[in-house]
Design a protein around this motif. Structure first.
Motif, PDB file in Angstrom:
ATOM      1  N   GLY A 167      41.570  46.628  42.100  1.00 53.53           N
ATOM      2  CA  GLY A 167      41.496  46.457  40.659  1.00 53.53           C
ATOM      3  C   GLY A 167      40.091  46.071  40.211  1.00 53.53           C
ATOM      4  N   CYS A 168      39.460  45.187  40.982  1.00 57.27           N
ATOM      5  CA  CYS A 168      38.094  44.775  40.662  1.00 57.27           C
ATOM      6  C   CYS A 168      37.104  45.927  40.822  1.00 57.27           C
ATOM      7  CB  CYS A 168      37.671  43.605  41.553  1.00 57.27           C
ATOM      8  SG  CYS A 168      38.574  42.068  41.269  1.00 57.27           S
ATOM      9  N   ALA A 169      37.450  46.895  41.674  1.00 58.93           N
ATOM     10  CA  ALA A 169      36.561  48.032  41.929  1.00 58.93           C
ATOM     11  C   ALA A 169      36.719  49.145  40.898  1.00 58.93           C
ATOM     12  CB  ALA A 169      36.826  48.593  43.325  1.00 58.93           C
ATOM     13  N   GLU A 170      37.753  49.061  40.056  1.00 61.35           N
ATOM     14  CA  GLU A 170      37.984  50.115  39.064  1.00 61.35           C
ATOM     15  C   GLU A 170      36.880  50.140  38.018  1.00 61.35           C
ATOM     16  OE1 GLU A 170      41.726  49.149  37.382  1.00 61.35           O
ATOM     17  OE2 GLU A 170      42.901  49.846  39.095  1.00 61.35           O
ATOM     18  N   PRO A 171      36.512  51.324  37.545  1.00 61.64           N
ATOM     19  CA  PRO A 171      35.568  51.399  36.419  1.00 61.64           C
ATOM     20  C   PRO A 171      36.127  50.650  35.215  1.00 61.64           C
ATOM     21  CG  PRO A 171      35.908  53.557  37.410  1.00 61.64           C
ATOM     22  CD  PRO A 171      36.944  52.640  38.012  1.00 61.64           C
ATOM     23  N   GLY A 172      35.240  50.042  34.466  1.00 62.92           N
ATOM     24  CA  GLY A 172      35.656  49.302  33.281  1.00 62.92           C
ATOM     25  C   GLY A 172      34.766  49.635  32.109  1.00 62.92           C
ATOM     26  N   PRO A 173      34.968  48.973  30.978  1.00 63.32           N
ATOM     27  CA  PRO A 173      34.137  49.230  29.798  1.00 63.32           C
ATOM     28  C   PRO A 173      32.653  49.036  30.110  1.00 63.32           C
ATOM     29  CG  PRO A 173      36.034  47.882  29.225  1.00 63.32           C
ATOM     30  CD  PRO A 173      36.008  47.976  30.723  1.00 63.32           C
ATOM     31  N   GLY A 216      46.196  41.757  36.480  1.00 59.63           N
ATOM     32  CA  GLY A 216      44.951  41.013  36.564  1.00 59.63           C
ATOM     33  C   GLY A 216      44.910  40.202  37.841  1.00 59.63           C
ATOM     34  N   GLY A 217      43.717  39.708  38.161  1.00 60.78           N
ATOM     35  CA  GLY A 217      43.608  38.891  39.360  1.00 60.78           C
ATOM     36  C   GLY A 217      42.171  38.550  39.677  1.00 60.78           C
ATOM     37  N   ILE A 218      42.017  37.741  40.696  1.00 58.99           N
ATOM     38  CA  ILE A 218      40.710  37.283  41.152  1.00 58.99           C
ATOM     39  C   ILE A 218      40.793  37.070  42.652  1.00 58.99           C
ATOM     40  CG2 ILE A 218      41.290  34.845  40.689  1.00 58.99           C
ATOM     41  CD1 ILE A 218      38.352  34.433  39.852  1.00 58.99           C
ATOM     42  N   TYR A 219      39.679  37.260  43.358  1.00 60.41           N
ATOM     43  CA  TYR A 219      39.674  37.015  44.803  1.00 60.41           C
ATOM     44  C   TYR A 219      38.361  36.337  45.206  1.00 60.41           C
ATOM     45  CZ  TYR A 219      36.360  40.782  45.892  1.00 60.41           C
ATOM     46  OH  TYR A 219      35.233  41.557  45.970  1.00 60.41           O
ATOM     47  N   MET A 239      36.821  39.470  39.455  1.00 61.51           N
ATOM     48  CA  MET A 239      38.133  39.419  38.803  1.00 61.51           C
ATOM     49  C   MET A 239      38.283  40.649  37.922  1.00 61.51           C
ATOM     50  SD  MET A 239      37.555  36.267  36.138  1.00 61.51           S
ATOM     51  CE  MET A 239      36.304  36.328  34.848  1.00 61.51           C
ATOM     52  N   PHE A 240      39.524  40.953  37.548  1.00 62.04           N
ATOM     53  CA  PHE A 240      39.768  42.122  36.721  1.00 62.04           C
ATOM     54  C   PHE A 240      40.971  41.871  35.823  1.00 62.04           C
ATOM     55  CE2 PHE A 240      43.189  42.794  39.611  1.00 62.04           C
ATOM     56  CZ  PHE A 240      44.080  43.674  39.009  1.00 62.04           C
ATOM     57  N   HIS A 241      41.120  42.721  34.808  1.00 59.30           N
ATOM     58  CA  HIS A 241      42.318  42.662  33.964  1.00 59.30           C
ATOM     59  C   HIS A 241      42.649  44.065  33.470  1.00 59.30           C
ATOM     60  CE1 HIS A 241      39.120  42.513  30.907  1.00 59.30           C
ATOM     61  NE2 HIS A 241      40.005  43.095  30.090  1.00 59.30           N
ATOM     62  N   ARG A 242      43.932  44.319  33.353  1.00 57.98           N
ATOM     63  CA  ARG A 242      44.432  45.548  32.736  1.00 57.98           C
ATOM     64  C   ARG A 242      45.152  45.237  31.427  1.00 57.98           C
ATOM     65  NH1 ARG A 242      46.589  47.207  38.616  1.00 57.98           N
ATOM     66  NH2 ARG A 242      44.644  48.114  39.415  1.00 57.98           N
ATOM     67  N   VAL A 243      45.375  43.942  31.198  1.00 62.27           N
ATOM     68  CA  VAL A 243      45.986  43.440  29.973  1.00 62.27           C
ATOM     69  C   VAL A 243      45.091  42.321  29.455  1.00 62.27           C
ATOM     70  CG1 VAL A 243      47.996  42.241  29.011  1.00 62.27           C
ATOM     71  CG2 VAL A 243      48.329  44.065  30.673  1.00 62.27           C
ATOM     72  N   SER A 286      42.556  38.177  33.248  1.00 67.11           N
ATOM     73  CA  SER A 286      41.549  37.637  34.165  1.00 67.11           C
ATOM     74  C   SER A 286      41.222  36.185  33.819  1.00 67.11           C
ATOM     75  CB  SER A 286      40.285  38.494  34.153  1.00 67.11           C
ATOM     76  OG  SER A 286      39.725  38.566  32.860  1.00 67.11           O
ATOM     77  N   LYS A 287      41.215  35.837  32.534  1.00 67.33           N
ATOM     78  CA  LYS A 287      40.961  34.446  32.144  1.00 67.33           C
ATOM     79  C   LYS A 287      42.080  33.533  32.623  1.00 67.33           C
ATOM     80  CE  LYS A 287      38.553  35.895  27.945  1.00 67.33           C
ATOM     81  NZ  LYS A 287      38.623  35.912  26.468  1.00 67.33           N
ATOM     82  N   VAL A 288      43.312  34.003  32.505  1.00 65.65           N
ATOM     83  CA  VAL A 288      44.452  33.205  32.982  1.00 65.65           C
ATOM     84  C   VAL A 288      44.372  33.064  34.503  1.00 65.65           C
ATOM     85  CG1 VAL A 288      46.964  33.166  33.227  1.00 65.65           C
ATOM     86  CG2 VAL A 288      45.922  33.778  31.044  1.00 65.65           C
ATOM     87  N   ALA A 289      43.979  34.127  35.200  1.00 59.75           N
ATOM     88  CA  ALA A 289      43.821  34.050  36.658  1.00 59.75           C
ATOM     89  C   ALA A 289      42.771  33.007  37.025  1.00 59.75           C
ATOM     90  CB  ALA A 289      43.438  35.418  37.216  1.00 59.75           C
ATOM     91  N   LEU A 290      41.655  33.019  36.323  1.00 60.65           N
ATOM     92  CA  LEU A 290      40.595  32.060  36.612  1.00 60.65           C
ATOM     93  C   LEU A 290      41.056  30.637  36.320  1.00 60.65           C
ATOM     94  CD1 LEU A 290      37.683  31.779  37.555  1.00 60.65           C
ATOM     95  CD2 LEU A 290      36.945  32.149  35.199  1.00 60.65           C
ATOM     96  N   PHE A 291      41.782  30.451  35.233  1.00 62.70           N
ATOM     97  CA  PHE A 291      42.323  29.127  34.907  1.00 62.70           C
ATOM     98  C   PHE A 291      43.208  28.617  36.035  1.00 62.70           C
ATOM     99  CE2 PHE A 291      46.114  26.867  33.456  1.00 62.70           C
ATOM    100  CZ  PHE A 291      45.556  25.718  32.923  1.00 62.70           C
ATOM    101  N   HIS A 292      44.131  29.449  36.522  1.00 58.85           N
ATOM    102  CA  HIS A 292      45.052  29.010  37.567  1.00 58.85           C
ATOM    103  C   HIS A 292      44.344  28.815  38.914  1.00 58.85           C
ATOM    104  CE1 HIS A 292      48.931  28.916  35.540  1.00 58.85           C
ATOM    105  NE2 HIS A 292      48.548  29.985  34.857  1.00 58.85           N
ATOM    106  N   LEU A 293      43.324  29.615  39.183  1.00 61.53           N
ATOM    107  CA  LEU A 293      42.551  29.404  40.408  1.00 61.53           C
ATOM    108  C   LEU A 293      41.822  28.075  40.349  1.00 61.53           C
ATOM    109  CD1 LEU A 293      41.333  30.263  43.107  1.00 61.53           C
ATOM    110  CD2 LEU A 293      39.589  31.537  41.818  1.00 61.53           C
ATOM    111  N   HIS A 294      41.160  27.792  39.245  1.00 58.38           N
ATOM    112  CA  HIS A 294      40.449  26.527  39.067  1.00 58.38           C
ATOM    113  C   HIS A 294      41.413  25.355  39.252  1.00 58.38           C
ATOM    114  CE1 HIS A 294      38.463  23.256  36.782  1.00 58.38           C
ATOM    115  NE2 HIS A 294      37.328  23.870  37.089  1.00 58.38           N
ATOM    116  N   LYS A 295      42.597  25.458  38.650  1.00 59.78           N
ATOM    117  CA  LYS A 295      43.612  24.405  38.758  1.00 59.78           C
ATOM    118  C   LYS A 295      44.049  24.218  40.210  1.00 59.78           C
ATOM    119  CE  LYS A 295      48.257  23.371  36.914  1.00 59.78           C
ATOM    120  NZ  LYS A 295      49.315  23.906  36.011  1.00 59.78           N
ATOM    121  N   ARG A 296      44.237  25.322  40.928  1.00 61.12           N
ATOM    122  CA  ARG A 296      44.671  25.236  42.322  1.00 61.12           C
ATOM    123  C   ARG A 296      43.595  24.592  43.197  1.00 61.12           C
ATOM    124  NH1 ARG A 296      48.586  27.702  45.407  1.00 61.12           N
ATOM    125  NH2 ARG A 296      48.140  27.867  47.645  1.00 61.12           N
TER     126      ARG A 296
END
Length: 218
Positions: A96-102, A139-142, A155-159, A163-173
Motif C-alpha cells: 500500500g505504501c508503494a502504490e502511486p499517490g497524488p 490504511g496502515g504504517i510499518y 504509511m498510506f491511506h485509501r480512505v 493513515s493519521k489514525v494509524a499513526l495515532f494508534h502506533l504512537h499510543k502503542r
C-alpha cells in the motif's frame, strides 16, 4: 567529499560523516544483518539501485509524550471508524505504501525493499499497524523496532484520515510498551501537524544509543 562505497563486509561509516544532504554511503545490500546494523547506527536506506544509506541532520521524531490530535481527527477516533490490527498484513501495508499517490508516479519502496523488510518482519524486527473497514485494508504504517527504538518507515491511506489514525494508534502503542524513541526520519506537513519535531543528529544519536539497549516488546 567522496561518498564511501560499501562492500560485502558488515560495517558503515559514522553517520556524523554524512554529506550535507545526509548521504552516508552507497552500496551493500538490504540483508537483515545490514539493515539492523544501519538502524542501530542511525542510518537507513532510501534507494535500491544502487542502495543508498542516509542519516539526515536534523532528524524528525515524535516525542512519546506528545501527539497533536485535531478536533476532526479526535471525532474520527471516537467514532471508531476503522478496525485496528497489529502485524496482520505486513506485506500488504508495504505494498500500500508503494502504490502511486497524488503527485507521485512511484515510490522508493521497490521489490528489493519489499523482500528485505519482509525478512525483517519474519524475524520479528519489523512491524505493521493496519486500519480496516470490513475486510478492506484502507490504511496502515510499518517500521523497524530495536529495543526501545522504533523507526517509522512509511504509511498510506485509501480512505481519508486512515493513515493519521494509524499513526495515532502506533504512537499510543509505543508509549504503552515503554518505547523511548520514535523516529520518522524527515518531517512532512502531515507529521508536523500531528506533533512531529526535528532534533539535531547528534542529540538523536545519543538518544538512539540508549533506546536500542532498552528491553521492549512491540
Amino acid at each position: 567529499m567522496a561518498i564511501p562505497i560499501l562492500d560485502e563486509r558488515l560495517r558503515f561509516p559514522s553517520p556524523r560523516l554524512a554529506n550535507p544532504e545526509g548521504l552516508v554511503a552507497v552500496g551493500g545490500d538490504l540483508s537483515v544483518p545490514r539493515l539492523l546494523l544501519a538502524y542501530r547506527n542511525g542510518i537507513f536506506p532510501w534507494t535500491a539501485d544502487p542502495v543508498t544509506w542516509w542519516s539526515p541532520n536534523p532528524r524528525a521524531i515524535f516525542e512519546l509524550d506528545h501527539f497533536h490530535v485535531s478536533h476532526s481527527l479526535a471525532k474520527v477516533i471516537r467514532k471508531k471508524t476503522f478496525q485496528i490490527t497489529i502485524d496482520r498484513a505486513f506485506r500488504e501495508v508495504m505494498e500500500g505504501c508503494a502504490e502511486p499517490g497524488p503527485g507521485r508516479a512511484s515510490t522508493w519502496i521497490t521489490s528489493e525493499f519489499l523482500e528485505g523488510y519482509a525478512k525483517l518482519h519474519h524475524q520479528g524486527h519489523a512491524h505493521s499497524l493496519e486500519c480496516w473497514q470490513g475486510e478492506g485494508l484502507v490504511g496502515g504504517i510499518y517500521g523497524v523496532a530495536i529495543g526501545g527504538f522504533f523507526a517509522g518507515e512509511s504509511m498510506f491511506h485509501r480512505v481519508s484520515d486512515a493513515s493519521k489514525v494509524a499513526l495515532f494508534h502506533l504512537h499510543k502503542r509505543l508509549r504503552r510498551r515503554g518505547f523511548v524513541l520514535f523516529d520518522v526520519q524527515m518531517l512532512t506537513p502531515i507529521t508536523a501537524r500531528l506533533g512531529g519535531i526535528t532534533i539535531p543528529r547528534e542529540e538523536y544519536l545519543k538518544r538512539l544509543a540508549k533506546a536500542v539497549e532498552k528491553p521492549c516488546s512491540f
